[in-house]
Scaffold this motif. Structure first.
Motif, PDB file in Angstrom:
ATOM      1  N   PHE A 178       1.078  10.349  10.507  1.00  9.74           N
ATOM      2  CA  PHE A 178       1.706   9.593   9.591  1.00  9.74           C
ATOM      3  C   PHE A 178       2.608   8.319  10.107  1.00  9.74           C
ATOM      4  O   PHE A 178       2.366   7.186   9.498  1.00  9.74           O
ATOM      5  CB  PHE A 178       2.472  10.280   8.691  1.00  9.74           C
ATOM      6  N   ILE A 179       3.101   8.744  11.134  1.00 12.90           N
ATOM      7  CA  ILE A 179       4.009   7.580  11.749  1.00 12.90           C
ATOM      8  C   ILE A 179       3.101   6.478  11.969  1.00 12.90           C
ATOM      9  O   ILE A 179       3.506   5.211  11.883  1.00 12.90           O
ATOM     10  CB  ILE A 179       4.840   8.348  12.830  1.00 12.90           C
ATOM     11  N   GLN A 180       2.065   6.698  12.497  1.00  8.14           N
ATOM     12  CA  GLN A 180       1.107   5.403  13.107  1.00  8.14           C
ATOM     13  C   GLN A 180       0.555   4.932  11.838  1.00  8.14           C
ATOM     14  O   GLN A 180       0.120   3.783  12.079  1.00  8.14           O
ATOM     15  CB  GLN A 180      -0.216   6.229  13.892  1.00  8.14           C
ATOM     16  N   THR A 181       0.381   5.353  10.607  1.00  6.69           N
ATOM     17  CA  THR A 181       0.087   4.738   9.362  1.00  6.69           C
ATOM     18  C   THR A 181       0.792   4.139   8.625  1.00  6.69           C
ATOM     19  O   THR A 181       0.412   3.460   7.717  1.00  6.69           O
ATOM     20  CB  THR A 181      -0.918   5.605   8.887  1.00  6.69           C
ATOM     21  N   ILE A 182       2.137   4.294   8.905  1.00 10.15           N
ATOM     22  CA  ILE A 182       3.210   3.908   8.140  1.00 10.15           C
ATOM     23  C   ILE A 182       3.596   2.415   8.822  1.00 10.15           C
ATOM     24  O   ILE A 182       3.890   2.279  10.065  1.00 10.15           O
ATOM     25  CB  ILE A 182       4.138   4.810   7.927  1.00 10.15           C
ATOM     26  N   LYS A 183       3.767   1.388   8.181  1.00 12.69           N
ATOM     27  CA  LYS A 183       4.302  -0.028   8.596  1.00 12.69           C
ATOM     28  C   LYS A 183       5.742   0.236   9.306  1.00 12.69           C
ATOM     29  O   LYS A 183       6.358   1.158   8.855  1.00 12.69           O
ATOM     30  CB  LYS A 183       4.521  -1.048   7.709  1.00 12.69           C
ATOM     31  N   ARG A 196       0.852  -1.181   0.049  1.00 14.07           N
ATOM     32  CA  ARG A 196       0.080  -0.047   0.105  1.00 14.07           C
ATOM     33  C   ARG A 196       0.902   1.275   0.020  1.00 14.07           C
ATOM     34  O   ARG A 196       1.761   1.389   0.793  1.00 14.07           O
ATOM     35  CB  ARG A 196      -0.788   0.348   1.233  1.00 14.07           C
ATOM     36  N   VAL A 197       0.400   2.105  -0.879  1.00 16.78           N
ATOM     37  CA  VAL A 197       1.321   3.383  -0.930  1.00 16.78           C
ATOM     38  C   VAL A 197       0.087   4.547  -0.829  1.00 16.78           C
ATOM     39  O   VAL A 197      -1.039   4.487  -1.411  1.00 16.78           O
ATOM     40  CB  VAL A 197       1.855   3.674  -2.333  1.00 16.78           C
ATOM     41  N   TRP A 198       0.542   5.765  -0.285  1.00 18.31           N
ATOM     42  CA  TRP A 198      -0.434   6.866   0.167  1.00 18.31           C
ATOM     43  C   TRP A 198       0.250   8.169  -0.583  1.00 18.31           C
ATOM     44  O   TRP A 198       1.370   8.552  -0.082  1.00 18.31           O
ATOM     45  CB  TRP A 198      -0.863   7.105   1.250  1.00 18.31           C
ATOM     46  N   SER A 199      -0.327   8.469  -1.601  1.00 19.23           N
ATOM     47  CA  SER A 199      -0.012   9.942  -2.095  1.00 19.23           C
ATOM     48  C   SER A 199      -1.118  11.100  -1.311  1.00 19.23           C
ATOM     49  O   SER A 199      -2.348  11.228  -1.859  1.00 19.23           O
ATOM     50  CB  SER A 199      -0.265   9.867  -3.549  1.00 19.23           C
ATOM     51  N   ALA A 200      -0.538  11.628  -0.397  1.00 17.04           N
ATOM     52  CA  ALA A 200      -1.460  12.469   0.290  1.00 17.04           C
ATOM     53  C   ALA A 200      -1.155  13.898  -0.108  1.00 17.04           C
ATOM     54  O   ALA A 200      -0.330  14.462   0.213  1.00 17.04           O
ATOM     55  CB  ALA A 200      -0.975  12.219   1.956  1.00 17.04           C
ATOM     56  N   TRP A 226      -8.907  10.187   9.458  1.00 17.45           N
ATOM     57  CA  TRP A 226      -8.643   9.260   8.371  1.00 17.45           C
ATOM     58  C   TRP A 226      -9.468   7.967   8.153  1.00 17.45           C
ATOM     59  O   TRP A 226      -9.520   7.164   9.106  1.00 17.45           O
ATOM     60  CB  TRP A 226      -7.257   9.115   8.103  1.00 17.45           C
ATOM     61  N   PRO A 227     -10.262   7.600   7.363  1.00 14.34           N
ATOM     62  CA  PRO A 227     -11.139   6.638   7.392  1.00 14.34           C
ATOM     63  C   PRO A 227     -10.666   5.303   6.907  1.00 14.34           C
ATOM     64  O   PRO A 227     -11.138   4.498   6.220  1.00 14.34           O
ATOM     65  CB  PRO A 227     -12.287   7.044   6.568  1.00 14.34           C
ATOM     66  N   PHE A 228      -9.382   5.065   7.443  1.00 13.59           N
ATOM     67  CA  PHE A 228      -8.836   3.642   7.038  1.00 13.59           C
ATOM     68  C   PHE A 228      -7.919   3.165   8.038  1.00 13.59           C
ATOM     69  O   PHE A 228      -7.373   3.819   8.991  1.00 13.59           O
ATOM     70  CB  PHE A 228      -8.010   3.686   5.737  1.00 13.59           C
ATOM     71  N   ARG A 229      -7.761   2.005   8.276  1.00  9.24           N
ATOM     72  CA  ARG A 229      -6.916   1.276   9.355  1.00  9.24           C
ATOM     73  C   ARG A 229      -5.710   0.512   8.898  1.00  9.24           C
ATOM     74  O   ARG A 229      -4.844   0.586   9.906  1.00  9.24           O
ATOM     75  CB  ARG A 229      -8.134   0.413  10.191  1.00  9.24           C
ATOM     76  N   GLY A 230      -5.593   0.188   7.639  1.00  8.74           N
ATOM     77  CA  GLY A 230      -4.287  -0.649   7.260  1.00  8.74           C
ATOM     78  C   GLY A 230      -3.429   0.229   6.994  1.00  8.74           C
ATOM     79  O   GLY A 230      -3.365   1.513   7.112  1.00  8.74           O
ATOM     80  N   LYS A 231      -2.075  -0.308   7.313  1.00 10.15           N
ATOM     81  CA  LYS A 231      -0.954   0.552   7.241  1.00 10.15           C
ATOM     82  C   LYS A 231      -0.102   0.638   5.936  1.00 10.15           C
ATOM     83  O   LYS A 231      -0.374  -0.463   4.898  1.00 10.15           O
ATOM     84  CB  LYS A 231       0.220   0.019   8.331  1.00 10.15           C
ATOM     85  N   PHE A 232       0.606   1.490   5.566  1.00 11.43           N
ATOM     86  CA  PHE A 232       1.062   1.910   4.410  1.00 11.43           C
ATOM     87  C   PHE A 232       2.689   1.375   4.270  1.00 11.43           C
ATOM     88  O   PHE A 232       3.285   1.678   5.312  1.00 11.43           O
ATOM     89  CB  PHE A 232       1.129   3.082   3.943  1.00 11.43           C
ATOM     90  N   ASP A 233       3.253   0.853   3.033  1.00 13.06           N
ATOM     91  CA  ASP A 233       4.555   0.608   3.009  1.00 13.06           C
ATOM     92  C   ASP A 233       5.504   1.996   2.745  1.00 13.06           C
ATOM     93  O   ASP A 233       6.361   2.151   3.036  1.00 13.06           O
ATOM     94  CB  ASP A 233       4.666  -0.249   1.642  1.00 13.06           C
ATOM     95  N   ARG A 285      -2.030  -1.406  -4.236  1.00 17.48           N
ATOM     96  CA  ARG A 285      -2.899  -0.287  -4.218  1.00 17.48           C
ATOM     97  C   ARG A 285      -2.125   0.946  -3.899  1.00 17.48           C
ATOM     98  O   ARG A 285      -1.485   0.924  -2.912  1.00 17.48           O
ATOM     99  CB  ARG A 285      -4.036  -0.266  -3.326  1.00 17.48           C
ATOM    100  N   ILE A 286      -2.583   1.844  -4.602  1.00 18.71           N
ATOM    101  CA  ILE A 286      -2.035   3.344  -4.320  1.00 18.71           C
ATOM    102  C   ILE A 286      -3.289   4.429  -3.889  1.00 18.71           C
ATOM    103  O   ILE A 286      -4.328   4.519  -4.833  1.00 18.71           O
ATOM    104  CB  ILE A 286      -1.428   4.069  -5.644  1.00 18.71           C
ATOM    105  N   LEU A 287      -3.461   4.606  -2.688  1.00 20.07           N
ATOM    106  CA  LEU A 287      -4.575   5.635  -2.316  1.00 20.07           C
ATOM    107  C   LEU A 287      -3.877   7.047  -2.749  1.00 20.07           C
ATOM    108  O   LEU A 287      -2.926   7.509  -2.052  1.00 20.07           O
ATOM    109  CB  LEU A 287      -4.628   5.530  -0.856  1.00 20.07           C
ATOM    110  N   ALA A 288      -4.850   7.875  -3.523  1.00 20.48           N
ATOM    111  CA  ALA A 288      -4.155   9.184  -3.734  1.00 20.48           C
ATOM    112  C   ALA A 288      -5.553  10.008  -3.345  1.00 20.48           C
ATOM    113  O   ALA A 288      -6.619   9.898  -3.749  1.00 20.48           O
ATOM    114  CB  ALA A 288      -4.206   9.252  -5.433  1.00 20.48           C
ATOM    115  N   THR A 289      -4.945  11.019  -2.506  1.00 20.85           N
ATOM    116  CA  THR A 289      -6.159  11.855  -1.830  1.00 20.85           C
ATOM    117  C   THR A 289      -5.890  13.288  -1.992  1.00 20.85           C
ATOM    118  O   THR A 289      -4.478  13.845  -1.818  1.00 20.85           O
ATOM    119  CB  THR A 289      -6.298  11.567  -0.181  1.00 20.85           C
TER     120      THR A 289
END
Ligand SMILES: C[S@@+](CC[C@H](N)C(=O)[O-])C[C@H]1O[C@@H](n2cnc3c(N)ncnc32)[C@H](O)[C@@H]1O
Length: 298
Positions: A261-266, A131-135, A231-238, A163-167
């Motif tokens: 961010f730290i809490q949401t990064i693996k 998982r990648v997030w482009s915030a 933020w409406p997600f629980r999974g963590k990002f690579d 998946r790439i989440l782009a927000t």
């Protein structure tokens, strides 16, 4: 015709205390208007607008006044107070959306070498999720760049769940991002090996535009998301890319965001920030591992 207008303006400024430049403005715009709009931007988007942004606010929000047929910022403030839906257009108007493909390309070299390749070539970890997030993805160049890098390294037929989440907070730029259509001139920075992921639009009939292909598009999910709200997600990002976004926030908002961010990064995952951003007093859970590149301690 212009001369009498300036004269009138000078007379007006002598009595109103406005500078001539302010007096010849198309719309009346007072200190109170600026302060009130700046407060809204801070409350609803975390965007800090110092006094030096006064002209920027005037220019960008003037578009809304024209669209709504209003003649003064005071009227616009009343309109905003009475029409909740206008808040979205206001935030869209004041956000800065500058971006480009492969911007700060050293991040994508790092991402390829230290995140993607170890994932693709290592033992399949866990459920194979990546998982990648482009915030703060703006018009999409950043998530499409991430997708190009990923697509090239993922073996054909791979069953990895990628998946790439782009927000972004700005619904206008998100709509453009989801469309994935860019002028040919936008591809100057795109290395040749990645150009195959963009095809002539409408089978070449749309002359100077290229469209992101399904190959990379299918990896991305675009969503409207305000970073300062839950933020409406629980999974963590690579990996999380939040580049040239926090630059608009004050220090308190920025440091609260970094904690989140730290809490949401693996553990062992990466955070990429913009070239002019830095963390005052590095967070104990983050290691600086490259230029504006941080790793959450494993
Ligand atoms: C300058 S662009 C950066 C685009 C891209 N990340 C890059 O570096 O090229 C900043 C983006 O942050 C978005 N933004 C600003 N405040 C935000 C917020 N509170 N929540 C989500 N996005 C925000 C803006 O709408 C804008 O599209």
């Amino acid at each position: 015709m212009a001369v009498p207008r300036v004269k009138e303006a000078s007379a007006a400024s002598a009595t109103s205390g406005l500078t001539t430049a302010e007096a010849v403005r198309e719309f009346a715009f007072s200190d109170a208007d600026f302060r009130s709009l700046a407060q809204l931007a801070r409350e609803h988007a975390g965007i800090a607008l110092s006094d030096s942004k006064r002209n920027l606010v005037y220019t960008r929000v003037s578009r809304r006044l024209r669209a709504l047929g209003l003649t003064a910022f005071k009227q616009y403030r009343n309109y905003l107070a009475q029409n909740e839906a206008e808040l979205e257009s206001f935030i869209n108007a004041i956000s800065t959306n500058l971006t480009k493909f492969f911007r700060e390309s050293h991040h994508f070299d790092h991402f390829r070498n230290h995140v993607v390749i170890p994932f693709v070539s290592g033992p399949r970890s866990g459920d194979g999720r990546f998982r990648v997030w482009s915030a703060g993805c703006s018009t999409g160049e950043e998530p499409y760049t991430i997708a190009c890098v990923l697509k090239r390294e993922i073996p054909a037929g791979s069953r990895h769940d990628i998946r790439i989440l782009a927000t972004d907070i700005d619904s206008d730029v998100l709509a453009r991002a989801a469309r994935g259509l860019y002028p040919v001139s936008a591809f100057d920075n795109v290395p040749r090996i990645y150009r195959e992921y963009f095809k002539p639009a409408s089978g070449g009939r749309d002359g100077d535009n290229l469209m992101a292909s399904e190959d990379i598009r299918s990896l991305i999910v675009f969503r409207r998301l305000n970073l300062i709200e839950p933020w409406p997600f629980r999974g963590k990002f690579d990996a999380v890319f939040c580049r040239n976004v926090m630059i608009y926030f004050d220090n308190a908002t920025k440091s609260a965001l970094i904690d989140r961010f730290i809490q949401t990064i693996k553990p062992g995952g990466f955070l990429y920030i913009g070239h002019s951003e830095s963390f005052h007093g590095l967070h104990p859970e983050l290691q600086l591992v490259g230029r504006t590149t941080y790793r959450r301690k494993p």
